[in-house]
Design an enzyme around this catalytic site. Sequence first.
Site, short mmCIF file in Angstrom:
data_model
loop_
_atom_site.label_atom_id
_atom_site.label_comp_id
_atom_site.label_asym_id
_atom_site.label_seq_id
_atom_site.Cartn_x
_atom_site.Cartn_y
_atom_site.Cartn_z
CB SER A 70 38.63 28.79 46.25
OG SER A 70 39.97 28.36 46.06
CD GLU A 79 38.48 40.92 50.49
OE1 GLU A 79 37.54 40.25 50.95
OE2 GLU A 79 38.83 42.01 50.97
CB CYS A 83 32.59 36.29 47.46
SG CYS A 83 32.77 38.06 47.19
#
Length: 516
Positions: free
Chosen positions: A248, A269, A303
């Site tokens: 996150s 990431e 994601c």
Amino acid sequence: MAKKSNDFGIEKTLKNLGISKENKGVSGGGKYYGSGEVIESYSPTDGQLIAKIKSGNKKDYNKIIEKAQSAFLEFRLMPAPKRGELVRQFGQKLREKKNDLGKLVSYEMGKSLQEGLGEVQEMIDICDFAVGLSRQLHGYTMHSERALHRMYEQYHPLGIVGVISAFNFPVAVWSWNTALSWICGNVTVWKPSEKVGLCAIACQNIIAEVLKENSMPEGISSMIVGDHTVGEALVEDKRVSLVSFTGSTRVGRKVGTKVAERFGKSILELGGNNAIIITENADLDMAVIGAVFGAVGTAGQRCTSTRRLIIHESVYEEVKNRLVKAYGQLKIGNPLDEKNHVGPLIDKDAVKEYQASIEKCKAEGGRFAVEGGVLKGKNYASGCYVKPCIAEVENSYDIVQHETFAPILYLIKYNTLDEAVALQNDVPQGLSSAIMTQNLREAELFLSHAGSDCGIANVNIGTSGAEIGGAFGGEKETGGGRESGSDVWKYYMRRQTNTINYSTTLPLAQGIKFDL
């Protein structure tokens, strides 16, 4: 009646991967131990206990770091093509274990079997990429301003690379880092999500076979399944040269700060809030397929999942109606059953976040074209199955500005392409984006300096499904990191400029002279 896990051959799969009912979650190669708390891995597929893991603690962590340090001193001296041969062997073993590992990914994480197998294929692909790259770790030669001098650049291994991975891709993201780290001469220490610890143990079992067969030090590839304290130790450890973190934005901000404080390197990431722009010139058949797959694949837990559809007002109603029809045909259920399109969320906490996001969307004025909800009944006994839903919203809604890891798709109407691009960019995240159009000017504008501000920008494909050959990552609150293909290998090495003087004199900078 719901099928039991062993009806899909799970027990045999676990055995083939070296997973028992009681496992140790710390490994500096092929030897397992662990002195932390016991972690129980439950499948979101059927709610059944898969196995237990004796996790690692800080004491265990220090042991594997010491092994990694020792292994690096030997591994960095091995020629890169020979390191590539280790990666090739790893890729071959993945081919042999693909069905079993893919099935475990599906069962422990909850993604469809096809996606589980696809994730293992990504591991195989990155191994192939890295093997070729092992013979291409190049530098540059420059002309010196000084006579009879040569200048060049070269790259050296960093040392220990720490990998902290998320639950949604239990194995692929780790392999992206490990395959490149290996050919660069680094060793890796992996801290996987404790929600999918069995997948990590399975991978470590496979890679340990390669190390043993080649008489290589155990510490070249290490793993520790543990809680946040282990992750914090990895992030704060000066012995770890690079930390690759997937997770996150909230946690990533802390990771980036902590690593930077000790002048370490990081690859971040983080969150995505990905949009597809559907113009009046789009092939709507392609647009709807891309939108549905992007929104409901992995139950919206990628994601790169499609969160927003920004649709031209002239085709808005048609696109919405097609989506409603498509959602009515989705089959939700056990992901090991290939007839199902959508599996469960990872756990009940994720279900609560999904429900809270729906309520917040309604409170802000969102109108649901397809209602959500938690599914009940024998086929959904784990309590982790939810309905993919569609809401008509404004991009400015607070809930739309945030990433929700669930199959909630937001529809937004636009008038001009400039407006659409502005809406696409008007979120804190900047991972993946796409435009559906058959108009060359629209496509080129989207890809121009005035277009998408994301790390990934696609034309006539969706936001998910990135290829190994390209660099993967995003901008803004996505963290700015890059993994996988292109020249990402440079992240895993330190850059050095060299100058060689082969003359008989020593010219000094700025024309300075010493009479000695």
